[in-house]
Design a protein around this motif. Structure first.
Motif, short mmCIF file in Angstrom:
data_model
loop_
_atom_site.label_atom_id
_atom_site.label_comp_id
_atom_site.label_asym_id
_atom_site.label_seq_id
_atom_site.Cartn_x
_atom_site.Cartn_y
_atom_site.Cartn_z
N MET A 156 3.10 4.43 0.21
CA MET A 156 4.63 4.82 -0.34
C MET A 156 5.20 3.51 -0.89
SD MET A 156 5.88 7.44 2.66
CE MET A 156 4.59 8.14 3.49
N GLY B 117 9.95 0.05 4.52
CA GLY B 117 8.75 0.97 4.61
C GLY B 117 7.66 0.68 5.44
N ASP C 279 4.70 -10.91 8.99
CA ASP C 279 4.63 -9.72 10.04
C ASP C 279 6.09 -9.58 10.43
OD1 ASP C 279 4.72 -8.25 12.11
OD2 ASP C 279 2.82 -9.25 13.35
N LEU C 280 6.55 -8.36 10.16
CA LEU C 280 8.25 -8.37 10.20
C LEU C 280 8.62 -7.93 11.71
CD1 LEU C 280 9.07 -6.56 6.77
CD2 LEU C 280 9.43 -9.04 7.49
N GLY D 50 7.07 14.39 5.40
CA GLY D 50 5.74 15.16 6.32
C GLY D 50 4.51 14.46 5.83
N ARG E 162 1.74 -7.75 6.07
CA ARG E 162 0.87 -8.71 6.98
C ARG E 162 -0.27 -9.46 6.45
NH1 ARG E 162 0.35 -4.96 12.15
NH2 ARG E 162 0.01 -3.70 10.38
N ARG E 163 -0.78 -8.50 5.69
CA ARG E 163 -2.04 -9.09 4.78
C ARG E 163 -1.74 -9.72 3.50
NH1 ARG E 163 -5.08 -3.44 5.17
NH2 ARG E 163 -2.86 -2.95 4.82
N VAL F 31 1.78 12.81 3.96
CA VAL F 31 1.76 12.00 2.57
C VAL F 31 0.22 11.47 2.69
CG1 VAL F 31 2.37 10.25 1.23
CG2 VAL F 31 4.18 11.53 2.55
N THR G 193 0.74 -1.11 0.04
CA THR G 193 0.01 -0.16 -0.04
C THR G 193 0.95 1.38 -0.06
OG1 THR G 193 -0.07 0.23 2.61
CG2 THR G 193 -1.78 -1.35 1.31
N TYR H 48 5.54 7.14 18.73
CA TYR H 48 5.84 6.94 17.24
C TYR H 48 7.03 7.63 16.94
CZ TYR H 48 5.09 7.65 12.20
OH TYR H 48 5.31 7.71 10.90
N ILE I 199 12.08 4.38 5.78
CA ILE I 199 11.36 5.52 5.62
C ILE I 199 11.04 5.83 7.25
CG2 ILE I 199 9.00 6.40 5.35
CD1 ILE I 199 8.94 4.28 2.89
N SER I 200 11.60 6.97 7.63
CA SER I 200 11.25 7.59 9.01
C SER I 200 10.02 8.66 9.00
CB SER I 200 12.73 8.31 9.22
OG SER I 200 12.49 9.08 10.74
N THR J 144 -2.39 7.23 1.36
CA THR J 144 -2.11 5.93 1.96
C THR J 144 -3.13 5.36 3.12
OG1 THR J 144 -0.82 6.75 3.82
CG2 THR J 144 0.13 7.13 1.79
N GLU J 145 -2.65 4.24 3.72
CA GLU J 145 -3.53 3.81 4.82
C GLU J 145 -3.10 4.39 6.07
OE1 GLU J 145 -3.88 -0.42 4.61
OE2 GLU J 145 -4.91 -0.23 2.61
N LYS K 282 10.65 6.17 14.96
CA LYS K 282 11.11 6.43 13.87
C LYS K 282 12.56 7.25 14.13
CE LYS K 282 8.05 5.33 10.76
NZ LYS K 282 8.28 4.20 9.92
N1 LIG Z 1 1.49 8.98 5.56
C1 LIG Z 1 2.09 9.80 6.16
O1 LIG Z 1 1.76 10.83 6.21
C2 LIG Z 1 3.63 9.38 6.67
C3 LIG Z 1 4.39 10.35 7.00
C4 LIG Z 1 5.59 10.09 7.56
C5 LIG Z 1 6.05 8.79 7.81
N2 LIG Z 1 5.23 7.80 7.29
C6 LIG Z 1 5.69 6.30 7.39
O2 LIG Z 1 5.65 5.99 6.07
C7 LIG Z 1 5.81 4.49 6.10
C8 LIG Z 1 4.83 4.05 4.91
O3 LIG Z 1 3.43 4.28 5.21
P1 LIG Z 1 2.23 4.77 4.29
O4 LIG Z 1 1.92 6.37 4.60
O5 LIG Z 1 2.48 4.53 2.94
O6 LIG Z 1 1.19 4.10 5.04
P2 LIG Z 1 0.57 2.56 4.62
O7 LIG Z 1 -0.33 2.65 3.51
O8 LIG Z 1 -0.33 2.09 6.06
O9 LIG Z 1 1.80 1.85 4.60
C9 LIG Z 1 2.17 0.74 5.59
C10 LIG Z 1 2.57 -0.44 5.30
O10 LIG Z 1 3.34 -1.05 6.17
C11 LIG Z 1 2.69 -2.43 6.47
N3 LIG Z 1 3.03 -3.00 7.64
C12 LIG Z 1 2.76 -2.61 8.86
N4 LIG Z 1 3.22 -3.09 9.83
C13 LIG Z 1 3.96 -4.13 9.40
C14 LIG Z 1 4.37 -5.43 10.08
N5 LIG Z 1 4.60 -5.57 11.08
N6 LIG Z 1 5.08 -6.38 9.38
C15 LIG Z 1 4.87 -6.18 7.67
N7 LIG Z 1 4.40 -5.08 7.22
C16 LIG Z 1 3.94 -4.17 7.99
C17 LIG Z 1 1.18 -2.38 6.24
O11 LIG Z 1 0.65 -3.61 5.60
P3 LIG Z 1 -0.14 -4.55 6.67
O12 LIG Z 1 -1.04 -3.79 7.39
O13 LIG Z 1 -0.95 -5.35 5.87
O14 LIG Z 1 1.02 -5.40 7.42
C18 LIG Z 1 1.13 -1.30 5.01
O15 LIG Z 1 1.31 -1.95 3.94
C19 LIG Z 1 5.37 4.13 7.18
O16 LIG Z 1 6.50 3.65 8.07
C20 LIG Z 1 4.91 5.22 8.09
O17 LIG Z 1 5.09 5.35 9.41
C21 LIG Z 1 3.91 8.02 6.82
#
Ligand SMILES: NC(=O)c1ccc[n+]([C@@H]2O[C@H](COP(=O)([O-])OP(=O)(O)OC[C@H]3O[C@@H](n4cnc5c(N)ncnc54)[C@H](OP(=O)(O)O)[C@@H]3O)[C@@H](O)[C@H]2O)c1
Length: 250
Positions: free
Chosen positions: A15, A83, A56-57, A185, A35-36, A187, A13, A154, A140-141, A190-191, A158
């Protein structure tokens, strides 16, 4: 640089998925971990040359199993993008007014497991398989690592990646492997926020940027793609902020 093996945790999903599309355009093979199973399977169907790997990492045995499968199938890993992660508040813990520290412990543990351990376990499991020279490790922090995140949990989970990346860069540098971190910052698409983003908060976060817009998954994906290129071969142990200037402020 076509035909590389690119492992992307969180690749199902947001990024991570956008990053997979970037590398796929080069003809690379991407391994998408999450995980899913249904989510990574669907993503792998949508990305040319992608392989789904559910795990599940945050669980050492599952990270080891995933790395073992990658090793057996591909041998060497050219690029590792860590990521996987998320906002630990989406996994609610105990709510007992007589034991408030139980909720605090849950908050910090969930974030540490989800954001720090996921990256460290997969990296440690794959470090001997990284292409040498030329391998790339990317994390990805978050802007939160610089500014806090409410409870701090959180943000701290990071921020922990930054010194880990530095130690790794020092250890792997002699092998010709670079290690870098991106810190986005806000984004969208995403989920991450799990539908909990309010219009008021969004406006405030966009208002903090100098570019007057939220980040996109593509903004982050293209930076990661460049960091994995020959052009960035002498760039290591750095944290690149991708936030439209929001961390510096107006
Ligand atoms: N969106 C923002 O504004 C933002 C800003 C700064 C940083 N970030 C960081 O950017 C990264 C990507 O996030 P995103 O925004 O693209 O959100 P996202 O769509 O929720 O992506 C996170 C992904 O990580 C997977 N994941 C979570 N826990 C896991 C585990 N224990 N083992 C394996 N996979 C796992 C999830 O899939 P499953 O649930 O299926 O495991 C999901 O596909 C994350 O590290 C997030 O903290 C996000």
């Amino acid at each position: 640089m076509a035909g590389r093996i690119v492992v992307i945790s969180g690749g199902g999903t947001g990024m991570g998925l956008a990053t997979a599309h970037c590398f796929a355009r080069d003809g690379d093979t991407t391994v998408l971990i999450g995980r899913r199973a249904e989510v990574v399977n669907r993503a792998a169907d949508a990305v040319e040359g992608a392989v789904a790997l559910p795990a599940d990492l945050s669980e050492p045995a599952q990270a080891a199993r995933a790395a073992g499968e990658i090793g057996e199938r591909f041998g060497t890993v050219d690029v590792l993008v860590n990521g996987a992660g998320g906002n630990g508040t989406l996994e609610p813990g105990p709510d007992d007014p007589d034991a408030p520290l139980a909720a605090t412990a849950h908050d910090w543990s969930v974030n540490f497991r989800g954001n720090t351990l996921t990256a460290v376990l997969l990296t440690e499991a794959l470090r001997d398989r990284l292409a040498s020279p030329g391998g790339r490790v990317l994390f990805i922090s978050s802007i939160a690592a610089y500014r806090g995140s409410g409870t701090g949990a959180y943000a701290a989970s990071k921020a922990a990646l930054h010194p880990y990346a530095h130690d790794l860069a020092r250890a792997l540098g002699p092998r010709g492997v670079t290690v870098n971190v991106v810190a986005p910052g806000l984004v969208e698409d995403t989920e991450f926020f799990g539908g909990l983003m309010t219009e008021e908060r969004r406006e405030r976060l966009v208002g903090e940027t100098l570019t007057h817009r939220p980040g996109t998954p593509g903004d982050v994906a293209q930076t990661l793609h460049w960091l994995a290129s020959h052009a960035a071969a002498h760039l290591t142990s750095q944290v690149i902020q991708i936030n439209g200037g929001a961390e510096r402020g107006h």
